[in-house]
Write an enzyme that holds these catalytic residues in place. Structure first.
Site, mmCIF file in Angstrom:
data_model
loop_
_atom_site.group_PDB
_atom_site.id
_atom_site.type_symbol
_atom_site.label_atom_id
_atom_site.label_comp_id
_atom_site.label_asym_id
_atom_site.label_seq_id
_atom_site.Cartn_x
_atom_site.Cartn_y
_atom_site.Cartn_z
ATOM 1 N N CYS A 92 45.994 74.128 94.254
ATOM 2 C CA CYS A 92 44.605 73.350 94.669
ATOM 3 C C CYS A 92 43.591 73.745 93.307
ATOM 4 O O CYS A 92 43.442 74.982 93.112
ATOM 5 C CB CYS A 92 43.899 74.226 95.864
ATOM 6 S SG CYS A 92 42.322 73.646 96.285
ATOM 7 N N CYS A 253 38.708 67.091 95.137
ATOM 8 C CA CYS A 253 40.039 67.928 95.212
ATOM 9 C C CYS A 253 40.350 67.958 93.563
ATOM 10 O O CYS A 253 40.263 66.786 92.788
ATOM 11 C CB CYS A 253 41.000 66.543 95.637
ATOM 12 S SG CYS A 253 42.722 66.968 95.443
#
Length: 333
Positions: A92, A253
């Site tokens: 991530c 993101c």
């Protein structure tokens, strides 16, 4: 030794942080003593009945975790990242920045280069020495710039954290994404986790993104995929929305922004491996701005803010209930 599945009997410390409004529950656990089964992670990330977040950052020393011991010689700390539904994820990008900010705040690291072990390999974060870091850590802003060449530097000078994200892999599989009767070809990009990048005329064409947009052939992504919808805003400047597997639509993101920049560079004929020159894209997301640079050797750098907003303790009685409760479905919207 990995923890056994039992509820802690003492309060568990947590923090809440975000990177461009991609928000996380942070659970410091250097010795990997806290078990976090998927249904407990989902309960913690529940925005109505828990703390709330797009995911959870479990902060563990690499040597204490079976999935990271092989990386302990290079990186002391392992980012054990979980999606909001409790599923395990490889990487991530926004999470790495917030993870690094937490380690700095906790006094585990100082300004400079920091290796972070992830399931997608070791990533390097750069924590700036600038006094402006504190301001950025509070406000979470990377100022806009009309000069693309200055964007990356501006992010670093104003306290943004830069992460060396590694190199993208571009599988040759042809994929398409469909929403509401429309269909687009998508670029298959892997940033340690899978992405399908579709360039569209309007971001609204992505629909509500409550559920994962159909991607075909599904066999290309056996473990699911993050889907990005992208529009142009100007030269080397794009905007995007994203559906993250296991979380739904998120405000940002980091790996998705990197995948978008990589896909845009190939589309625009600015692939650094071909031109021999680095290329920088500004990527606007609903939660803020990230600056992505790809170098001729394929190395990708992402710069953006990372903010710690709160800290406290999880009530042991609540946690005991979470361990005992296994809901059939849990909404995080």
């Amino acid at each position: 030794m990995d923890p056994v599945s039992t509820s802690p009997t003492t309060p568990v410390a947590f923090l809440k942080g975000h990177g461009t409004e991609n928000d996380f529950v942070i659970v410091p656990d250097p010795d990997n003593a806290i078990d976090l089964p998927p249904h407990v992670v989902a309960a913690l990330c529940d925005r109505r009945a828990g703390i709330g977040g797009d995911g959870l950052l479990h902060v563990v020393r690499s040597a204490a975790h079976s999935e990271a011991r092989a990386m302990a010689g290079e990186a002391e700390w392992f980012m054990d990242y979980r999606n909001a539904d409790g599923s395990v994820a490889e990487m991530c990008g926004n999470g790495v920045r917030v993870f690094a900010r937490y380690l700095q705040r906790a006094g585990h690291v100082t300004a400079g280069d920091l290796p972070v072990a992830t399931r997608g390999g070791v990533k390097w974060a750069h924590l700036p020495k600038s006094a402006a870091s504190a301001a950025s850590a509070t406000s979470g802003t990377i100022p806009a710039s009309t000069d693309d060449s200055a964007d990356s530097a501006a992010g670093a000078e104003d306290g943004g954290i830069t992460v060396r994200m590694g190199r993208a892999v571009l599988p040759a599989d042809a994929v398409t994404v469909a929403v509401g009767g429309r269909e687009w070809p998508a670029r298959n990009v892997n940033m340690g986790n899978p992405h399908a990048v579709a360039f569209v005329e309007e971001l609204a064409h992505a629909g509500d993104l409550f559920s994962e947009p159909p991607v075909s052939p599904a066999s290309v992504y056996p473990d699911g995929v993050n889907v990005e919808f992208v529009v142009d805003r100007g030269p080397r400047h794009v905007a995007m929305r994203v559906h993250e597997r296991g979380s739904g639509e998120t405000r940002s993101c980091g790996t998705g922004a990197c995948a978008v920049a990589v896909a845009a560079a190939r589309r625009d004929g600015t692939d650094p491996a071909v031109t021999g020159a680095p290329v920088t894209y500004t990527v606007d997301l609903p939660g803020g701005r990230l600056v992505i640079t790809e170098h001729p050797d394929g190395e990708i750098e992402m710069t953006g803010p990372a903010v710690i907003v709160a800290e406290g303790h999880i009530d042991p009685a609540w946690l005991e209930t979470a361990f005992a409760t296994r809901p059939e479905a849990r909404s995080n919207g």
